[in-house]
Design a protein around this motif. Structure first.
Motif, PDB file in Angstrom:
ATOM      1  N   ILE A  58       1.100  -0.688  -0.153  1.00 41.19           N
ATOM      2  CA  ILE A  58      -0.395   0.255   0.320  1.00 41.19           C
ATOM      3  C   ILE A  58       0.971   1.299   0.203  1.00 41.19           C
ATOM      4  O   ILE A  58       2.015   1.105   0.963  1.00 41.19           O
ATOM      5  CB  ILE A  58      -1.376  -0.302   0.993  1.00 41.19           C
ATOM      6  N   LEU A  59       0.352   2.529  -1.071  1.00 41.03           N
ATOM      7  CA  LEU A  59       1.187   3.976  -0.984  1.00 41.03           C
ATOM      8  C   LEU A  59       1.000   4.237   0.059  1.00 41.03           C
ATOM      9  O   LEU A  59      -0.544   5.109   0.065  1.00 41.03           O
ATOM     10  CB  LEU A  59       0.862   4.216  -1.974  1.00 41.03           C
ATOM     11  N   ARG A  60       1.379   4.709   0.938  1.00 41.20           N
ATOM     12  CA  ARG A  60       0.363   5.927   2.304  1.00 41.20           C
ATOM     13  C   ARG A  60       1.207   7.085   1.926  1.00 41.20           C
ATOM     14  O   ARG A  60       1.906   7.911   1.744  1.00 41.20           O
ATOM     15  CB  ARG A  60       0.889   5.673   3.352  1.00 41.20           C
ATOM     16  N   VAL A  61       0.363   8.652   0.772  1.00 36.59           N
ATOM     17  CA  VAL A  61       1.235   9.391   0.997  1.00 36.59           C
ATOM     18  C   VAL A  61      -0.080  10.899   1.985  1.00 36.59           C
ATOM     19  O   VAL A  61      -1.189  11.063   2.764  1.00 36.59           O
ATOM     20  CB  VAL A  61      -0.363  10.143  -0.046  1.00 36.59           C
ATOM     21  N   ASN A  62       0.771  11.346   3.042  1.00 35.61           N
ATOM     22  CA  ASN A  62       0.459  11.741   3.770  1.00 35.61           C
ATOM     23  C   ASN A  62       0.303  13.583   3.266  1.00 35.61           C
ATOM     24  O   ASN A  62       1.705  14.121   3.196  1.00 35.61           O
ATOM     25  CB  ASN A  62       1.910  12.103   5.173  1.00 35.61           C
TER      26      ASN A  62
END
Length: 131
Positions: A58-62
């Motif tokens: 999963i790519l988590r973008v803050n």
């Protein structure tokens, strides 16, 4: 099967910004990581990370907000679509809001903003615009 994963990524970011979420998760790909790196270099997001999950990573973008909660990224839209691809030469790369926004391009040297592509003197497919 998803026909346009980039549009899905941009829609997830747009929806998360509307409800002021601190981060957004999505399936990861190299192109999505390149877009996230470009958004981070240009100051539109804090950072991103790849999380190992069961079926796929999963790519988590803050996401980034101002000191009083104002949105840093006001607009993000897809330019080149699967039905109509938009390519640009180095001299014709579009400027967004007279330099206040960016266009993200997929070039033969990787994913980069319109400023980076102009400096590297490469053209490519205009993926999206952000301001």
């Amino acid at each position: 099967m998803m026909t346009d994963p980039i549009a899905d990524m941009l829609t997830r970011i747009r929806n998360a910004i509307q409800i002021e979420r601190p981060y957004v998760d999505m399936p990861v790909s190299n192109l999505k990581k390149g877009i996230a790196e470009t958004l981070q270099r240009e100051g539109f997001i804090w950072d991103f990370e790849v999380l190992e999950a069961a079926p796929q990573p999963i790519l988590r973008v803050n996401l980034k907000y101002g000191p009083n909660g104002e949105r840093v990224m006001r607009h993000i839209s897809r330019t080149s679509k699967p039905g109509r691809r938009v390519y640009s030469r180095v001299g014709q790369i579009p400027r967004v809001l007279q330099g206040q926004g960016i266009s993200i391009l997929s070039t033969n040297k990787g994913v980069m903003s319109n400023r980076e592509a102009t400096a590297a003197k490469v053209g490519g497919e205009v993926l999206c615009t952000v301001w």
